[in-house]
Design a protein around this motif. Structure first.
Motif, PDB file in Angstrom:
ATOM      1  N   VAL A 149      38.416  31.862  41.853  1.00 14.71           N
ATOM      2  CA  VAL A 149      39.563  31.947  42.283  1.00 14.71           C
ATOM      3  C   VAL A 149      40.498  32.398  41.388  1.00 14.71           C
ATOM      4  N   GLU A 206      44.883  33.543  40.775  1.00 15.14           N
ATOM      5  CA  GLU A 206      46.140  33.507  41.432  1.00 15.14           C
ATOM      6  C   GLU A 206      47.053  34.192  40.207  1.00 15.14           C
ATOM      7  N   SER A 243      43.478  28.369  45.988  1.00 10.57           N
ATOM      8  CA  SER A 243      44.580  29.624  45.674  1.00 10.57           C
ATOM      9  C   SER A 243      45.858  28.839  45.950  1.00 10.57           C
TER      10      SER A 243
END
Length: 332
Positions: A245, A247, A279
């Motif tokens: 993930v 971000e 996230s």
């Protein structure tokens, strides 16, 4: 030594590590010409605890300070943020550590005066004084490992504790000045025994030669969660057998970077404790870091809860187009 109180009962997060008196120039010019200084307080782990407390997560800070004015100032400053400081030991013979910023500019040189400090005498026996009932996270950093053999033994004891009710969070917090006379190889050992590791990409490259999140994971195969902070680019979260993930960070007009990593850690941990998706937890970390990047302080006033919610819940395009400048938060 004596405890300043009764323990850390009621805390969800316990942050363990040294905090010091900090002297910042109160006038411009080279340090040798400065005659006026502002005394404040700083320390990575107490920064995390203070940010957590300010955003409503019950936290405790565990350390040792001298029985001196600086020690009392540190206890007062951290306690005033709402942090439980009752697990802090007051040492009658050793002084409180301090450090000096040589300039008020971003990235200013820092000089430590912490050798032989009260916190450098912390050892595994410190854990025997703590009531960890109800504690969900013990947060430590690599700074403590560099302070003394006793402090390294303390961190190893933290890693040895049975994980019956808590997880261990470890932030590398690379400080090269502290490792001149010590072997930083122990940082890999400690980090790989933690449940959650937070590390800057630049730190990982310096200490381990790892230049990508995947390479950091190769160095640290065991932690369940690995968060690689990539500065103004963003942050990547890796978990076993789950997709990576990423971000992006908010665009921020930086005033001073000191303390931003601690604020990120607090934001990430708080969101994770609340059950946020990875996230969203990363975005919460970015927002908390941005509040510190916009100040000269190591700990900043938190953004109101409704502002945080609006920020972290926007779509990817809006998030990417958002900037935090002297004019406030808005589209860039």
């Amino acid at each position: 030594m004596r405890d300043s109180g009764d323990g850390v009962s009621g805390a969800r997060v316990v942050c363990l590590g040294e905090s010091m008196a900090v002297f910042v120039p109160a006038e411009a010019g080279p340090a040798e010409g400065v005659t006026a200084w502002t005394r404040t307080v700083g320390g990575a782990e107490s920064n995390v605890a203070s940010t957590l407390a300010r955003i409503g997560v019950p936290s405790a800070w565990v350390s040792a300070v001298g029985d001196d004015p600086f020690g009392r100032a540190v206890l007062a400053a951290v306690g005033s943020a709402g942090v439980d400081v009752s697990g802090v030991v007051v040492d009658p013979t050793r002084p409180t550590g301090l450090y000096v910023k040589e300039s008020d500019a971003a990235g200013s040189p820092v000089r430590y005066y912490r050798r032989g400090s009260a916190a450098s005498a912390m050892g595994p026996d410190l854990l025997e004084r703590l009531d960890l009932t109800g504690v969900e996270v013990i947060h430590v950093s690599g700074i403590t490992a560099a302070l003394s053999p006793d402090c390294l033994a303390l961190l190893r004891a933290v890693m040895d504790l049975p994980r019956t009710g808590h997880k261990v969070s470890f932030d590398l917090n690379w400080r090269p000045a502290l490792w001149a006379d010590a072997d930083p190889a122990v940082l890999r050992e400690l980090a790989d025994r933690a449940d959650t590791v937070l590390v800057g990409a630049d730190e990982a490259e310096t200490v381990w030669g790892a230049t990508t999140p995947a390479q950091v994971r190769a160095v640290l195969p065991n932690p369940g969660t690995l968060v690689v902070k990539q500065g103004a680019v963003g942050a990547t979260l890796l978990r076993h057998d789950r997709p990576e993930v990423f971000e992006p960070a908010l665009a921020v007009e930086v005033v001073e970077p000191v303390g931003a990593g601690d604020a990120f850690a607090a934001g990430y941990l708080a969101a994770t404790l609340d059950g946020a998706a990875p996230s969203r937890a990363l975005r919460c970390g970015h927002v908390r870091a941005a509040t510190v990047l916009r100040t000269h302080h190591d700990v900043a006033d938190p953004v109101p809860a409704d502002v945080l919610e609006r920020l972290v819940d926007v779509d990817a395009a809006t998030w990417a187009a958002t900037a935090w400048t002297g004019a406030g938060v808005g589209a860039r």
